[in-house]
Enzyme design. Structure first.
Site, PDB file in Angstrom:
ATOM      1  CD1 TRP A   1      -1.574  29.209  71.752  1.00 43.30           C
ATOM      2  CD2 TRP A   1      -3.684  29.290  70.744  1.00 43.30           C
ATOM      3  NE1 TRP A   1      -1.540  28.279  70.590  1.00 43.30           N
ATOM      4  CE2 TRP A   1      -2.589  28.544  69.647  1.00 43.30           C
ATOM      5  CE3 TRP A   1      -4.973  29.379  70.491  1.00 43.30           C
ATOM      6  CZ2 TRP A   1      -2.984  28.055  68.715  1.00 43.30           C
ATOM      7  CZ3 TRP A   1      -5.498  28.739  69.303  1.00 43.30           C
ATOM      8  CH2 TRP A   1      -4.452  27.984  68.624  1.00 43.30           C
ATOM      9  CG  ASP A   2      -5.858  31.335  79.547  1.00 46.92           C
ATOM     10  OD1 ASP A   2      -7.214  31.573  79.432  1.00 46.92           O
ATOM     11  OD2 ASP A   2      -5.348  31.558  80.626  1.00 46.92           O
ATOM     12  CE1 TYR A   3      -2.742  34.761  73.617  1.00 41.21           C
ATOM     13  CE2 TYR A   3      -2.860  33.976  71.715  1.00 41.21           C
ATOM     14  CZ  TYR A   3      -2.178  34.288  72.506  1.00 41.21           C
ATOM     15  OH  TYR A   3      -0.865  34.556  72.170  1.00 41.21           O
ATOM     16  CG  ASP A   4      -9.170  34.126  78.926  1.00 45.65           C
ATOM     17  OD1 ASP A   4      -8.484  34.596  78.756  1.00 45.65           O
ATOM     18  OD2 ASP A   4      -9.935  34.064  80.261  1.00 45.65           O
TER      19      ASP A   4
END
Length: 803
Positions: A474-477
């Site tokens: 989810w690109d929750y970096d």
């Protein structure tokens, strides 16, 4: 009782006005009925379909000049009020699109009713019109009042241990100090005099933050000099009292057409390092006397060079690397010459005589991108001291001849914090490329994706890892710098903790010695559907003992709009989306990601008042819609790949490309109900929210080319974080409107705001001049994220000079 005699039938002019009103009602009702039927077929609310039919009937009755039109509308209005309260309670912003249109219609209907009734009920009609008008006036006034405000209680602020005239504290790190608290003990500017703040000086860099550039820099201050950088990596030294330029260093990076940021520079002074690390296998460092650079500015450029610059003259430090420069692409393999697939946008971390660096890689391009290796270099010579290769832990320096660091591992593009006493540096890591599909990710590197990793600073070896998202697609970096603080342990001692904000709106509190949660973390089941060839984790971590922000699951009732028309369209769009909660995996259907890959909490991070233990946060609540498109269905030769919303990521090496768009109404307004960003404070001792308020207004928002010019405090997305002072103030500037704000940190009340020439994205900082004793608050203003207005300003505020 109204005894007035009936009037003659309405004149042709009145009949025409009634007909026009009836046609508009009928058309509105027809739209609501047709779209309402679509919503019903999607399993949504029946209200719009039924209300639409009723408004069509109203329209016909107005055309036929029938008094029953008013009665039908009255029924619709009462039902609408009941339905609105049932769906939204008495919360202001959700009520606006539900009730405001009917209040306007009710006002007009009341004024027109005497024409329908031939003069009967005239008094009642006009009284009704007055009532509708009064509610509309109150509603219009309420638009300019902050809603959803949780007010804190005023508390006495502990005074600094030394008087402000004696306090010495440079803002010498990106986050003020190694702990990243963004706290300054200076108290000259306080709640009683902050309203007297005025611009002390303004400096313009000459580089407008346009195109691929965004000006997100927080300057550092050492002694009487301020150091700032521009998006294309220029470094500028300014006099701390006058803002006068002392020198400019331009590294002239190549490839500045893609992604230009410089969030900060760092400072190194060899003579002040009390306990330098010993590097037996490195060449000896030059002595301070023999070096051309007794004081050094450390910078990383957009074309991946590590530089050291003489802090006094702006000249390269010739004894560092190759005449002042170290090539960071060494060992990375192919870095893509035409497109910068590797750079570093955040301030380098300087600890003792080490420079610790991660790197930014271009999101979503490929399964074969440069490594996320984290490296430490000698701050004296530029030689590589250690490397942490997430895929090959056995590599501790350069990779073997003919090999590279492990490609496409999770990277660390944000800013670490470090604890010198524990000897640990804390890395916020990104998710493994290419962001939204992870079927081929190796098990070894999965544990480091979207995590906090503690490394031994002397050796670069892993001490502990805490993952904030499992198998992140989810690109929750982890974008925010960790923040370090010591909290009471309840028995007279303290616990050294690390506070980690996340894009999910979750706040994790960990023991920074071992990475164990101090505030409870629970693994909860999540949706299990996923794209072909991929997989999802069975559970995800939730910080249940700390407040969360913007993280609740959206429903149809949360959909919003400026009118009931676009609210209805948002409801329809919402029902069409693939969405089962926060961890709904991307699919070949339009999929909603909320809080969204911008946050929650982004790189602005948190601030802490070190006297009270209050944690200050600001967030983003703008969901995105993504869609996986099978690669065979895409003409890759004409693919225009960009970054973020409105772009397509090619994700070479996977079965898909992925499209991105905002989840907005047809008017370009976010589909979920405001606020879309808040300021808030949390007491770390009780782990409870102290106050919360909407973050800024729509005053400078531009929608479809039109500027709002209204100070309506909806609460907008924010980027840069806060800065706190010893006098009980917290400063913010990263809002969509063009202001620097000062807030009472105990209550959340806004006590001052200063107009900026353009918006800002950066975190402010504050310092006290060693020469004049004046305290300054400095902010960089290069333009707010969604604003067309761009600039190149460094602005310092201070109290008026005493005569």
């Amino acid at each position: 009782m109204n005894n007035a005699k009936p009037e003659a039938p309405a004149s042709k002019g009145r009949q025409l006005l009634l007909a026009v009103f009836g046609i508009l009602l009928g058309l509105s009702g027809l739209f609501l009925a047709i779209k309402g039927a679509q919503l019903v077929m999607l399993g949504g609310s029946w209200y719009y379909l039924l209300a639409g039919f009723a408004l069509v009937l109203c329209g016909v009755l107005y055309l036929r000049v029938k008094p029953a039109a008013t009665a039908v509308f009255a029924i619709v209005f009462v039902i609408t009020v009941i339905w609105s309260v049932w769906e939204a309670g008495f919360t202001f912003w959700p009520m606006v699109p539900r009730l405001a249109p009917f209040l306007v219609i009710g006002l007009l209907a009341s004024l027109l009713h005497p024409w329908l009734s031939r003069g009967r009920q005239r008094v009642a009609s006009y009284c009704s019109a007055v009532a509708f008008a009064a509610v509309l006036v109150m509603g219009a006034n309420a638009l300019f009042t902050p809603h959803g405000v949780m007010q804190g209680k005023a508390l006495p602020v502990a005074q600094p241990q030394a008087s402000d005239d004696q306090t010495v504290a440079d803002w010498s790190h990106y986050g003020s100090n190694p702990a990243g608290t963004r706290f300054s003990p200076h108290a000259q500017i306080n709640k009683d005099n902050v309203d007297q703040l005025q611009v002390a000086w303004t400096y313009r860099t000459g580089e407008i933050a346009e195109g691929a550039s965004e000006y997100q820099n927080t300057p550092i201050q050492v002694g009487d000099t301020l150091y700032t950088c521009t998006p294309t990596s220029k470094v500028i030294a300014l006099d701390a009292d006058s803002g006068q330029q002392r020198w400019v260093f331009d590294p002239k990076p190549a490839n500045t057409k893609t992604w230009n940021r410089c969030r900060g520079v760092s400072y190194y002074e060899p003579a002040k390092v009390e306990r330098p690390y010993a590097f037996a296998d490195l060449k000896p460092a030059a002595t301070t006397q023999g070096s051309s650079c007794a004081k050094r500015i450390v910078q990383v450029t957009m074309d991946a060079r590590l530089l050291e610059i003489d802090a006094e003259t702006g000249k390269p430090c010739e004894d560092f690397g190759n005449k002042g420069s170290v090539d960071l692409t060494t060992g990375l393999g192919q870095v893509m010459e035409n497109v910068p697939y590797y750079a570093y946008t955040s301030a380098p971390t300087v600890s003792r005589n080490l420079i610790i660096l991660g790197g930014w890689v271009f999101d979503g391009r490929s399964t074969d991108e440069p490594s996320g290796v984290v490296r430490a270099f000698s701050a004296d010579t530029g030689e590589l001291v250690w490397a942490w290769d997430l895929g090959k832990p056995s590599i501790t320096k350069l990779p073997p001849q003919g090999e590279t660091y492990t490609r496409s591992t999770p990277n660390m593009w944000s800013t670490p914090a470090f604890d010198d006493e524990l000897g640990l540096v804390y890395l916020p890591t990104g998710n493994q490329q290419p962001d939204f599909w992870g079927g081929d990710r190796p098990e070894l590197t999965e544990k480091y994706s979207s995590a906090v990793v503690a490394l031994d600073m002397a050796t670069g070896r892993e001490r502990w890892t805490f993952q904030t998202v499992h198998h992140d697609i989810w690109d929750y970096d982890v974008a925010s710098q960790p923040t370090l603080y010591d909290i009471p342990d309840g028995v007279g001692g303290t616990i050294p903790v690390l506070i980690q904000l996340t894009k999910r709106g979750q706040i994790f509190m960990l023991d920074r010695r071992n990475g164990k949660p101090v505030a409870d973390v629970v693994e909860k089941p999540v949706p299990q559907e996923h794209a072909a060839g991929d997989w999802v984790a069975k559970t995800q971590p939730y910080s249940v003992d700390m407040p969360t922000f913007g993280a609740r699951q959206l429903t149809e009732k949360d959909m919003w709009g400026a009118t009931f028309f676009d609210q209805l369209m948002c409801r329809i769009d919402f029902k069409k989306l693939n969405y089962k909660g926060e961890f709904t995996a991307p699919s070949t259907q339009d999929t909603l990601i909320y809080p969204g890959y911008y946050g929650g909490f982004n790189w602005g991070g948190a601030a802490i008042d070190e006297t009270s233990g209050y944690l200050f946060v600001n967030d983003i609540r703008i969901p995105q819609v993504v869609k996986l498109v099978p690669r065979e269905n895409v003409d890759l030769t004409h693919l225009k790949s960009g970054h973020g919303v409105g772009s397509t990521y090619p994700m070479d090496g996977t079965p898909f490309v992925i499209d991105h768009k905002s989840f907005n109404s047809p008017l370009g307004i976010p589909c979920q109900s405001p606020p879309w960003g808040v300021f808030a404070a949390i007491d770390l001792n009780t782990r409870k929210k102290v106050w919360e308020r909407p973050a800024g207004t729509v005053e400078d928002a531009v929608i479809n080319g039109v500027r709002a010019n209204l100070s309506i405090p909806l609460g907008m997305p924010t980027l840069g974080g806060g800065a706190t002072t010893g006098s009980g103030l917290v400063f913010y500037a990263g809002t969509q409107d063009y202001y620097l704000r000062a807030m009472d940190m105990t209550t959340g009340q806004e006590v001052w705001k200063g107009r900026l020439p353009v918006g800002g994205q950066a975190t402010p900082m504050t310092y006290r001049s060693p020469h004049t004793g004046r305290q300054y608050v400095v902010v960089v203003a290069g333009g707010a994220r969604q604003s067309p207005d761009r600039g190149d300003y460094v602005i310092a505020y201070a109290l008026p000079e005493k005569e």
